[in-house]
Each structure stands twice: as C-alpha cells, then as structure tokens.
Design an enzyme around this catalytic site. Structure first.
Site, mmCIF file in Angstrom:
data_model
loop_
_atom_site.group_PDB
_atom_site.id
_atom_site.type_symbol
_atom_site.label_atom_id
_atom_site.label_comp_id
_atom_site.label_asym_id
_atom_site.label_seq_id
_atom_site.Cartn_x
_atom_site.Cartn_y
_atom_site.Cartn_z
ATOM 1 N N TYR A 30 0.816 -1.216 0.000
ATOM 2 C CA TYR A 30 0.000 0.000 0.000
ATOM 3 C C TYR A 30 0.849 1.265 0.000
ATOM 4 O O TYR A 30 0.313 2.372 0.035
ATOM 5 C CB TYR A 30 -0.957 0.001 1.201
ATOM 6 N N LYS A 82 3.912 -14.640 5.037
ATOM 7 C CA LYS A 82 4.237 -15.517 3.904
ATOM 8 C C LYS A 82 5.765 -15.523 3.786
ATOM 9 O O LYS A 82 6.347 -15.295 2.713
ATOM 10 C CB LYS A 82 3.560 -14.968 2.641
ATOM 11 N N ASP A 134 -1.997 -18.329 3.691
ATOM 12 C CA ASP A 134 -2.946 -19.199 2.977
ATOM 13 C C ASP A 134 -3.513 -20.265 3.910
ATOM 14 O O ASP A 134 -4.730 -20.515 3.923
ATOM 15 C CB ASP A 134 -2.314 -19.817 1.718
ATOM 16 N N ASP A 142 -6.052 -6.573 4.921
ATOM 17 C CA ASP A 142 -7.182 -6.117 4.120
ATOM 18 C C ASP A 142 -8.035 -7.306 3.687
ATOM 19 O O ASP A 142 -9.265 -7.318 3.820
ATOM 20 C CB ASP A 142 -6.628 -5.376 2.886
ATOM 21 N N ASP A 192 -11.963 -8.948 5.450
ATOM 22 C CA ASP A 192 -13.234 -9.188 4.745
ATOM 23 C C ASP A 192 -13.649 -10.652 4.887
ATOM 24 O O ASP A 192 -14.821 -10.971 5.071
ATOM 25 C CB ASP A 192 -13.109 -8.842 3.251
#
Ligand code: NAI
Length: 335
Positions: A125, A172, A205, A229, A233
């Site tokens: 970002y 990750k 993941d 982010d 959701d």
C-alpha cells in the site's frame, strides 16, 4: 455533560446513508457531540480539486477523533486512495477490527471472537509502482523494522489489556523471506516481552483455510497491510458479512473510526445498507472518548433489535430500510 467535537466524513456511495442512521442513534444515546463535517473523495475532488482536502486533515488533527463513512477509490486510474492517504498523513498505523457474532445475526459460525490487527501504513500500500518497460510493472512491498515492531507492540498491548490469550502473526515468509521475514523477526522480539501472552505464527494461505473451518480457535491476529485487508473481509464473512463489522484506525494520539466495508455502489441511494458496521465503529469511538455508558446503551439497543428480530436490513434477510433500522435501535434504547 461534556460536549465532544468530532470530525465527521460522511463519504460517498452508502456513506451518507449509514452516517445519517448512526448520527440518529448516537443522538438518542445521550452523548453530546458537535460534528465538524467534511467531504472527501469524489465529492471533495469535484468541489476543491483535492480528494483529501487540507481542511479535513487539519480538523482531524485538531479534534483527534473522527467518524468516517466509506469513500470510493477509482479502480486503476484517478486519484489515489483517500483511505490510504488519510492513514499515512495522520500516521494511523494500526487498523483494529474486532470480529464476533452479534446476537440474532445469521452467520456460518458461532463462537467467533477474534481481533484483527492490521499494519496500516506500508507493505504494497506504499503505492510505489512504476512501469519498467512496456508490459512490465513493478510494485514495491515495503516492510520496515519500525512499523512491524510498532504494530506487534500494539497487538500485544491490546491482547494484554483485553485479557486475550494468544497473538498469531500471519505471514508468507516462506516465499518473501526478507520482507515477511523481517515482520516475523520483529513480532518474535516483541513476543518475548509478553510472556503472559501465547505467541504463534501461521502462513497466510493456511490461516485462511483454518479461519473458514474453525474460526473459534483464533484470538488476536497481527499482520502486514495487504493480508490484513483481505483477511478482515474474509472474517466479516464468517459472522454475517461486511454490514456487521466495525473498525478503528489508530495512531499515537489520533483515531479515525470507520466500518470495514466500502461505498457499496451496487446498493447506494436505495436505503438498503446496513448501518450496523458503522454503528459498531461508533461504539468503539464512544469507548475511546470515555463515553462507556452511551456505548453500553447503544449495544443494548442494537442487541435487542437484532436478537428479537425487531428490524433487519436486506443483507441479514430482512426488509427494513437503513433509517428504519436506526429508528428501531433508537426506540429500543434503555432509558
Ligand atoms: P464494498 O464493501 O463496498 O461492497 C462489497 C459488497 O458488500 C457489496 O455487495 C455491497 O453491497 C455489500 N455491502 C457493503 N457494505 C454493506 C452494508 N453496510 N450493508 C449491506 N451490504 C453491504 O466493496 P467494493 O464493492 O469492493 O468497493 C466499493 C468501493 O468502496 C471501492 O471504490 C473501494 O475502493 C471502496 N472502499 C472503501 C473503503 C473505505 O472507505 N474504508 C473500504 C473498502 C472499499
């Protein structure tokens, strides 16, 4: 009773609708707030040529607290995200998203009670993108020791203050060994100073799979910006959707409260939006400004409306309008 001066950004899309609903409920809760209204995004851009006007930033700096509706960001063109700009210019480094089952809200899982702590200022970002040669674009993922340590400190402090047991760092680092590796290194160093809180790590993941199979196992999750982010959701989806999760963007002394969801252009202007998400953000705001009693009253009223099914917006399977829902909450407010 003290009057609080708070900056209000209604936003666009469903923003003004859910904001009006929330203001109505806050007025009924007995708290005294003087609002300083400011436009941002498309509305501000059309009027002033700037999506994030300086007067808005000044107002938040002065008042230290803001309530914000969602703001549309044009996709792949136009001005850069107002949300990212706001977080960066006010150094709102922590995004806090408590996710839990509200009574009476249909959801895929029960027993969810987790908190997402998302780093808010860097990672992909940072917006550092350029075309290397036609057909090849480079986007830089920035991870710093300072921001990673600061967000880990925030997560552990939050866990201790709210009597939570475990902080899980999401990463990750098996692939991004340097960047996510640094994030983990910082989280581990902070964890050593909090022996009373359990610390563990999950690859993003695998974390997503575990979240959609057994979300009740998660407690506090801390992660870099992009994973935060996406995962937030996903977590909203576990407990009934984007209409029922609140959030706060927090800096050292400034706080901007906003819902997790966006401006929802598909339902804007139709009175269909659920104001609960922004209301939950406003409840976080009330606690932040030491108006705990008003916060409790709002939560009691909201809990009653949802639990007894007195009103339900379309996303929760009902037919009540945005303002109709607000009125039902106001009518259920304890005296
Ligand atoms: P979105 O969150 O606006 O909508 C996704 C889906 O959830 C839509 O089907 C929408 O109708 C539904 N939804 C969202 N909020 C709801 C509510 N309160 N009640 C009932 N249903 C609700 O995400 P989308 O469509 O990806 O983004 C739209 C715009 O919002 C984009 O320009 C995006 O950049 C912006 N956005 C702004 C945010 C902010 O201001 N903090 C956060 C996320 C997106």
């Amino acid at each position: 009773m003290a009057t609080h001066t708070i900056t209000l950004i209604p936003g666009d899309g469903i923003g003004p609708e859910v904001t009006n609903a929330v203001l109505r409920i806050l007025a009924a809760s007995g708290v005294s707030i003087e609002w300083e209204r400011h436009d941002a995004g498309v509305t501000a851009f059309e009027r002033t040529g700037r999506a994030l006007p300086a007067t808005l930033i000044e107002s938040i700096r002065r008042n230290k607290v803001a309530l914000k509706g969602p703001v549309t960001t044009p996709i792949a063109e136009g001005f850069t995200s107002v949300n990212v700009g706001l977080r960066k210019s006010l150094d709102l480094y922590a995004n806090l998203r408590p996710v839990w089952n509200l009574p009476g809200v249909p959801s895929r899982f029960g027993g969810v009670d987790l908190v997402i702590v998302r780093e808010n200022t860097e990672d992909l970002y940072a917006g550092l993108e350029h075309e290397v040669v036609p057909g090849v674009v480079e986007s830089l993922k920035i991870i710093t020791e300072r921001a990673s340590t600061r967000i880990a400190e925030f997560a552990f402090t939050h866990a201790r203050r709210h009597k939570r047991q475990t902080v899980t760092a999401i990463h990750k680092a098996n692939i991004m060994k340097l960047s996510d590796g640094l994030f983990l290194e910082c989280a581990r160093a902070v964890a050593r100073a909090y022996p009373d809180i359990r610390y563990d790590e999950k690859i993003v993941d695998a974390a997503c799979m575990h979240l959609v199979m057994d979300p009740g196992k998660f407690d506090v999750l801390v992660m870099p910006n992009l994973y935060g982010d996406i995962v937030s959701d996903l977590c909203a989806g576990l407990v009934g959707g984007l209409g029922v999760v609140g959030a706060a963007n927090l800096g050292t002394d400034i706080a901007v409260f906003e819902a997790v969801h966006g401006s929802a252009p598909d339902i804007a202007g139709k009175g269909l939006a659920n104001p609960t998400a922004l209301l939950l953000s406003a409840v976080l705001m009330l606690r932040h400004i030491d108006e705990g009693q008003a916060a409790d009253r709002v939560m009691q009223a909201l809990g009653r409306v949802l639990d007894e099914g007195l009103a339900r917006t379309r996303d929760l399977g009902g037919t009540t309008s945005t303002l109709g829902f607000a009125d039902a909450v106001c009518q259920s407010m304890p005296t």
